[in-house]
Structures are given as C-alpha cells and as structure tokens.
Design an enzyme around this catalytic site. Structure first.
Site, PDB file in Angstrom:
ATOM      1  N   HIS A 153      44.408  25.201  29.182  1.00 24.88           N
ATOM      2  CA  HIS A 153      45.503  25.777  29.995  1.00 24.88           C
ATOM      3  C   HIS A 153      45.888  26.775  28.640  1.00 24.88           C
ATOM      4  CE1 HIS A 153      46.573  22.261  32.930  1.00 24.88           C
ATOM      5  NE2 HIS A 153      46.295  22.353  31.722  1.00 24.88           N
ATOM      6  N   SER A 183      38.113  54.855  20.911  1.00 21.63           N
ATOM      7  CA  SER A 183      39.194  55.323  21.747  1.00 21.63           C
ATOM      8  C   SER A 183      38.973  57.020  21.842  1.00 21.63           C
ATOM      9  CB  SER A 183      40.210  54.433  21.759  1.00 21.63           C
ATOM     10  OG  SER A 183      40.696  55.760  22.812  1.00 21.63           O
ATOM     11  N   LYS A 225      42.049  52.440  17.297  1.00 26.41           N
ATOM     12  CA  LYS A 225      40.928  51.238  18.239  1.00 26.41           C
ATOM     13  C   LYS A 225      39.832  50.960  18.140  1.00 26.41           C
ATOM     14  CE  LYS A 225      42.558  49.727  21.884  1.00 26.41           C
ATOM     15  NZ  LYS A 225      42.672  50.351  23.432  1.00 26.41           N
ATOM     16  N   GLU A 266      32.810  42.907  27.121  1.00 23.21           N
ATOM     17  CA  GLU A 266      33.720  43.183  28.797  1.00 23.21           C
ATOM     18  C   GLU A 266      33.101  43.921  29.969  1.00 23.21           C
ATOM     19  OE1 GLU A 266      38.012  46.234  28.001  1.00 23.21           O
ATOM     20  OE2 GLU A 266      36.187  45.935  26.394  1.00 23.21           O
TER      21      GLU A 266
END
Ligand code: ARG
Length: 474
Positions: free
Chosen positions: A156, A277, A283, A290
C-alpha cells in the site's frame, strides 16, 4: 508500365484512393524480408521445374541488385505501386525485363505479406530476448552491489517489512525472465511458414512448401491455406508480450521516479539519463522512466487496435489487415527504445545506502517480528498482534521507535518480553529471519542471484543459436 494488376481495369485509380490504400510509406521496412522470401520462392520454382534455371538466376540476381539499391538509398518507391511487394516486383522487372514477371508464379501478395511479417518478427523476438537479458544483467549487478543494503519493503506504499534492496531488484529480474521466456515460447508459432497458401486456397503449381520453409529456416508450414493468410495471432501474441514487458518497465519506472524524489532520495539516476528544466535551475528530471511509463499507453493501444481490427473479419484476407503493420512497427520501436535505455540507466544508477538505512531505522517495519517473538513464547498470534499494535501506538505518541524503548516500557505491554527482543528487532536479523526459498534472507538472495545468472547463460545460448541459424538461412 501501368499497374501490375491493371488488366481488368478501364479507368485510372483515383489519386486519393491510391494514397489512401497504399502501404508503401510504412511497409518499406519489410524490404529485406520481402527479398529474402522471394529468393527462397524462386529457388523452389526452379527446383520444381516450374521455371527454367536461367530465369531463376536472372531473377535472383535482379532481386539482389534491387535490395542493394534500397539499402544504399538509391531507390524511390512509388505510391502508385501500393506496397513493398509490388514496388520491388516493379523494380525487378525494370532491372531484368519481362522475365521478372515470372517471380510471382504460384504466389499471392497475401501469403507473401504474411511471410514477410513472420520473418520480421522472428528477428525482433530474438533481439528483445537479448535486450531483456542485458537489462536483467544490469539489475543483477546492482543486486550484487547491494547484497547488504536494507530498505523498507512496502505494501500500500506504506512501510511493511525490511527487505534487502537486492531482493527488490531481483523481483524485476524474475519478471523480465518470464517476459523473455514468453517471447522464446512464441518463437515456435512465429517460426511457421505461410508461403504456398496462395491467395487463400493454395496454388495449381506443383510447389514444395517444405523446401521453402527449410531454406528460410522455418520449423514448419501452416497446415491450412486460409488460416495462413488470414490470421495475425502471431502479431497479437507479440503485441501482448510487448504490453506485459512495458507494464513491468512502467512499474519499475514509477519506483525509480519515486525513489529519486527528494522525499525518498533512495537513488540518483545518472546525469546522462536525466534532463533539466528550462525555468527551474535546480531541477533534474527523471524523463526517461517518465516517458517509458507514458509510452506504455501506446503499446497497449497497438494491441487493442489490432484485436479490434481482426475481431469481425470473415476469412480469408481483407484489406483491413493492412492495418496490422504500423502498430507492430511502432511497438517494436517503442520497446527497443525503452529496453536500450533501461539497462545502462540501471547500471549507472547511484544507490543512497545511507538514506535507505535511515528509512529502515526510523520505521516500524520490524513490528511483525516482535509479534512473532511473542508467538514463540506461546501467545496466540491475534493477541500478539494486539499487544504490538498498542506498543506501536505508544511509540508514536512518545515520538520513539521500537528499538528506543526500555525493557520496562516493553513489559508494560506484555510480561513475556525479555532483552532478546533488541536483537530480534535489528533490521539485519529481521531480514535474515526470512530464510525460506524465495525470501529476503541474505543466503536466499545470494542463491537467487546465482540461479538467475545460470538462467541468463541459457538465454544467451538460445540467442546465439538463433543468430547462427539465421546466418545460415539468409
Ligand atoms: N499491402 C497489403 C497488406 O499489407 C499486402 C497484401 C495485399 N493483398 C491484396 N489482396 N490486396 O496487407
């Protein structure tokens, strides 16, 4: 020359129809397989006395020249010639003259296109088994380097029980192992020859399908001519195996993305596999996992797309089936891209052992083990569960972890506690207590790694065997 099938027609094909029905813009990818199939076919026509030896030699030489031109890029396909099969046939006739028109004796584009795709996917399956093998090796190397690194295992997405990080990585080695096994298993169905089925019913010429199969390295031929030209289950099987691989990659991607967040800080992906970024200078984004997670959608889409194309088609060939190709090529490219990147990304991933250790220390994932300790002292498991639940609640209220409690504090919850619990609660001991086959204890994981390595040797031998075989048959 006009259309190869122009005899029955009195009008030119509408320009828009030509563009709409042509597949050459994408099936040009099958050029090599198309020539390979044609060479085997025409050789058989010669052996059977259907064509004279001179014609066979002329056609074979012409086909090789056409393929060389295609490979050099010295070739322009024509939309008017519809697909790769007719473009190559046209180029052959331009090269060798009307004798080139004998190539298509006893054959149809229907059995031809099916053969091309079997040849194409057969190669891809081996390539993917090999790529999976490389990814498994990279995961195994990381597992070996982390044989003593402990992380909280999750259910979980809540900390559940401590496990070896190596054990977590080896779970993926098992998944990719089954993926490779599925592909290897599908090989025997892909390695079946459709050629000789003609348009749907077979052919009036005395062909020898088994001879063609042998030349092309196929283990068997399709039993039924209608089935040979009208099923695409071998592609569906590949698309579903590809979907399962992408699903596994996507789950691993999700973990890598989570683990490389500041909140987890368990791993750091190498700079070479991340991007920045344009506005936020700090970043470093895990774009590769992804995108793999994102591209999983199109691979599923290609599977569902082809299932839907096929679902109501009457036997045998229907033009709808030309829709089998773009999704297949797209899936091949998408999977290649993902697997090629994943192995080096895993190999270069930095593992933050310290952060992992902290996560294990500041955690209640050793709670099951003191419940088991009380069970060992004769308390029924349900009561032990209740006792430890209360102990954990006390810890949370006091801002402590189990190992911070004094024996007196423990004894408030049960008189059965004694000072052996401090050893029971040590993460190493918690991990090593799970010393069952397939469990997380160090000796078990070490053996699992050894078994996986020997499985990988077998897979490598399978790949080599295919590469040898295909060298002989091409
Ligand atoms: N381009 C076609 C395809 O991909 C080849 C087979 C064409 N056969 C036909 N009868 N029109 O399916």
């Amino acid at each position: 020359m006009s259309k190869l099938w122009g005899g029955r027609f009195t009008k030119k094909t509408d320009q828009l129809v030509e563009e709409y029905t042509a597949s050459i813009t994408f099936d040009k990818e099958l050029a090599e397989e198309d020539v390979q199939g044609s060479v085997a076919h025409v050789t058989m026509l010669g052996k059977q006395g259907i064509l004279p030896a001179d014609d066979v030699d002329t056609i074979k030489d012409g086909l090789h020249r056409v393929l060389q031109r295609i490979k050099r890029g010295d070739w322009e396909y024509a939309i008017a010639d519809e697909d790769i099969h007719m473009n190559i046939e046209k180029a052959l006739i331009d090269d060798v003259g009307p004798v080139g028109g004998k190539l298509h004796t006893g054959r149809s584009r229907n059995d031809q296109v099916a053969t091309d795709m079997h040849l194409y996917l057969r190669k891809r399956v081996v390539e993917f088994v090999d790529l999976l093998h490389k990814l498994q090796s990279a995961l195994i190397e990381q597992a070996k380097a982390n044989i003593d690194t402990i992380i909280p295992g999750y259910t979980h997405l809540q900390r559940a029980q401590p496990i070896l990080f190596a054990h977590h990585l080896m779970a993926y080695v098992s998944m990719f192992g089954r993926d490779a096994e599925r592909l290897q298993d599908s090989y025997k169905r892909i390695n079946t020859l459709p050629l000789g089925a003609g348009a749907l019913a077979g052919t009036t010429f005395p062909i020898d399908r088994h001879f063609v199969a042998k030349q092309l390295g196929f283990d068997r031929v399709y039993e039924n001519s209608l089935d040979a030209v009208s099923d695409r289950d071998f592609i569906l099987e590949f698309l579903s195996h590809a979907s399962i691989i992408m699903m596994h990659l996507s789950r691993l991607s999700e973990e890598l993305i989570l683990w490389s967040s500041t909140e987890f800080h368990f791993v750091e992906l190498d700079d070479a596999f991340c991007t920045g970024s344009s506005i936020m200078p700090q970043k470093k984004n895990p774009d590769v996992p992804e995108l793999v997670r994102g591209k999983t959608g199109r691979v599923y889409g290609n599977l569902v797309g082809l299932l839907t194309v096929l679902k109501s088609l009457p036997l045998a060939y229907n033009k709808d089936m030309q829709e089998d190709k773009e999704g297949m090529f797209d899936t091949v490219r998408t999977l290649q891209g993902a697997l090629q990147l994943f192995a080096p990304m895993i190999a270069t991933m930095k593992v933050n052992k310290e952060t992992m250790r902290q996560a294990v220390n500041q955690d209640f994932s050793n709670a099951t083990d003191i419940a088991d300790f009380l069970v060992g002292k004769g308390l029924p498991f349900r009561q032990a569960h209740e006792v430890i639940g209360k102990t954990v609640l006390y810890c949370i209220q006091q801002g402590k972890y189990l190992l911070d409690l004094t024996l007196e504090e423990f004894k408030q919850f049960s008189p059965l506690f004694d000072d052996r619990i401090y050893s029971v609660l040590q993460p190493e001991n918690v991990v090593n207590a799970r010393n069952v086959y397939g469990g997380t204890a160090t000796p078990q994981v070490t053996e699992a790694i050894a078994r996986a390595e020997s499985d990988l040797e077998a897979t490598a031998a399978w790949v080599t065997e295919f590469v040898e075989k295909s060298r002989k048959s091409s």
